[in-house]
Design a protein around this motif. Structure first.
Motif, PDB file in Angstrom:
ATOM      1  N   PRO A  76       0.826  -1.210   0.000  1.00  0.00           N
ATOM      2  CA  PRO A  76       0.000   0.000   0.000  1.00  0.00           C
ATOM      3  C   PRO A  76       0.862   1.263   0.000  1.00  0.00           C
ATOM      4  O   PRO A  76       1.744   1.417   0.849  1.00  0.00           O
ATOM      5  CB  PRO A  76      -0.801  -0.124   1.292  1.00  0.00           C
ATOM      6  N   LEU A  77       0.615   2.150  -0.955  1.00  0.00           N
ATOM      7  CA  LEU A  77       1.257   3.453  -0.929  1.00  0.00           C
ATOM      8  C   LEU A  77       0.597   4.317   0.142  1.00  0.00           C
ATOM      9  O   LEU A  77      -0.567   4.101   0.489  1.00  0.00           O
ATOM     10  CB  LEU A  77       1.126   4.149  -2.281  1.00  0.00           C
ATOM     11  N   PRO A  78       1.294   5.289   0.676  1.00  0.00           N
ATOM     12  CA  PRO A  78       0.643   6.208   1.613  1.00  0.00           C
ATOM     13  C   PRO A  78      -0.505   6.941   0.926  1.00  0.00           C
ATOM     14  O   PRO A  78      -0.412   7.293  -0.252  1.00  0.00           O
ATOM     15  CB  PRO A  78       1.761   7.184   1.992  1.00  0.00           C
ATOM     16  N   ALA A  79      -1.593   7.160   1.652  1.00  0.00           N
ATOM     17  CA  ALA A  79      -2.715   7.910   1.097  1.00  0.00           C
ATOM     18  C   ALA A  79      -2.318   9.369   0.893  1.00  0.00           C
ATOM     19  O   ALA A  79      -1.568   9.939   1.697  1.00  0.00           O
ATOM     20  CB  ALA A  79      -3.919   7.808   2.025  1.00  0.00           C
ATOM     21  N   VAL A  80      -2.827   9.971  -0.179  1.00  0.00           N
ATOM     22  CA  VAL A  80      -2.534  11.377  -0.453  1.00  0.00           C
ATOM     23  C   VAL A  80      -3.837  12.124  -0.678  1.00  0.00           C
ATOM     24  O   VAL A  80      -4.818  11.564  -1.157  1.00  0.00           O
ATOM     25  CB  VAL A  80      -1.611  11.553  -1.686  1.00  0.00           C
ATOM     26  N   GLY A  81      -3.826  13.418  -0.336  1.00  0.00           N
ATOM     27  CA  GLY A  81      -4.977  14.269  -0.601  1.00  0.00           C
ATOM     28  C   GLY A  81      -5.642  14.735   0.671  1.00  0.00           C
ATOM     29  O   GLY A  81      -5.166  14.510   1.787  1.00  0.00           O
ATOM     30  N   GLY A  82      -6.773  15.402   0.496  1.00  0.00           N
ATOM     31  CA  GLY A  82      -7.479  15.989   1.622  1.00  0.00           C
ATOM     32  C   GLY A  82      -6.960  17.379   1.929  1.00  0.00           C
ATOM     33  O   GLY A  82      -5.878  17.780   1.505  1.00  0.00           O
ATOM     34  N   ARG A  83      -7.750  18.140   2.668  1.00  0.00           N
ATOM     35  CA  ARG A  83      -7.401  19.530   2.956  1.00  0.00           C
ATOM     36  C   ARG A  83      -6.054  19.657   3.663  1.00  0.00           C
ATOM     37  O   ARG A  83      -5.230  20.499   3.317  1.00  0.00           O
ATOM     38  CB  ARG A  83      -8.494  20.165   3.823  1.00  0.00           C
TER      39      ARG A  83
END
Length: 316
Positions: A76-83
């Motif tokens: 799993p890659l680290p999650a990206v995005g969000g404020r």
């Protein structure tokens, strides 16, 4: 009990206090391979090498069940995005929309053809299908996603806002979760060598205040001891400047295998003799001018790894 290891000299996890981190970037935590908890497969060895340039891991797995097993292995890659992502300068090694760490893997020396699973999430709601249906790229941190949102028809843009895909300032508001995975055959009793490599996300600051104003969270996270702090104070007196680099590595996924890791070896490479590095570990020894080794036997990690790199930038 973990003890501080002073290396000449120092190994990555939480974000710094923003008040102390002008001109700083934040890091993303990645780790190793993940397998649904298995009663058949043992991780006999793990050889992990970490530097600011690359993370390289070699595993030896053995299926002890007495019959061949096919299991899905994932990274799993680290999650990206969000404020929060857009409010910080996150260190992203590559501009690739679906492999921004440049992950690659080999099994018994041969490249593996992997599948990619991606999900665009707003809280607990998945919005992948909506974005694809409207021609919006899934990578929220890259320019094409923002451009696609700006070019949506008014009705579609209004719906995107209602679904939480766009925030009040017009920025992408979803989080992208990416996982590389493949089906792997583990023959009964036959060792399988799996290797992977990627470029880590390394956050940092242009200079450190540890010598003159040590931050308690940083000291605890990276096990920074009094000897290292004294070395930084002496460096400041000589107008020597160090920058901080932070690197996180997720170790606890190793708990998904049948038994503890038979033989675990960690090597941290600070890459330049004049740099410093600090981390929490036991039995660490210096094996080369820039390399430090920790080995464990029958080990199941209970915490993740946090590394502090101190790079000498200038000075007398």
């Amino acid at each position: 009990m973990r003890r501080l290891v002073l290396l000449t000299l120092a190994l990555v996890a939480g974000l710094p206090d923003p008040s102390r981190a002008n001109d700083s970037s934040a890091q993303l935590a990645a780790g190793g391979l993940v397998l649904t908890r298995s009663d058949a497969i043992e991780m006999r060895t793990e050889d992990l090498e970490i530097s600011r340039s690359a993370v390289q891991v070699r595993y030896t797995f053995v299926n002890t069940s007495g019959k061949d097993v096919v299991s899905r292995v994932a990274f799993p890659l680290p999650a990206v995005g969000g404020r929060a992502f857009f409010e910080m300068d996150i260190a992203i090694p590559l501009d690739s929309p679906d492999n921004f760490l440049g992950f690659e893997t080999r099994v018994d020396g041969k490249p593996v053809k992997m599948e990619v699973a991606q999900k665009a999430m707003v809280g607990q709601a998945e919005r992948t299908a909506w974005l694809r249906a409207h021609g919006v790229p899934l990578a929220p941190h890259l320019g094409p996603a923002q451009e696609a949102l700006e070019n949506l028809a008014p009705a579609a843009l209004a719906e995107a806002k209602r679904l939480g895909l766009v925030d009040a300032d017009g920025y992408p508001n979803w989080t992208l979760e990416t996982t590389y995975h493949w089906l792997q055959r583990f023959p009964a009793g036959v060792p399988v060598l799996v290797e992977h490599r990627y470029k880590p996300s390394v956050g940092g600051t242009v200079s450190t205040l540890l010598g003159s104003d040590p931050d308690a969270d940083t000291v605890q996270t990276y096990c920074v001891d009094s000897a290292l702090l004294a070395a930084l104070r002496r460096a400041e007196a000589k107008q020597v400047i160090y920058s901080e680099g932070w690197l996180d590595y997720i170790l606890v996924t190793a708990g998904n295998w049948k038994k503890p890791i038979g033989k675990f070896r960690l090597v941290i490479d600070k890459e330049r003799p004049e740099d410093l590095v600090s981390f929490c570990g036991e039995g660490v020894r210096k094996i080369a001018p820039t390399r430090f080794e920790m080995t464990r036997t029958n080990w199941r990690p209970e915490r993740d790894l946090s590394i502090l790199f101190l790079e000498r930038r200038s000075g007398k």
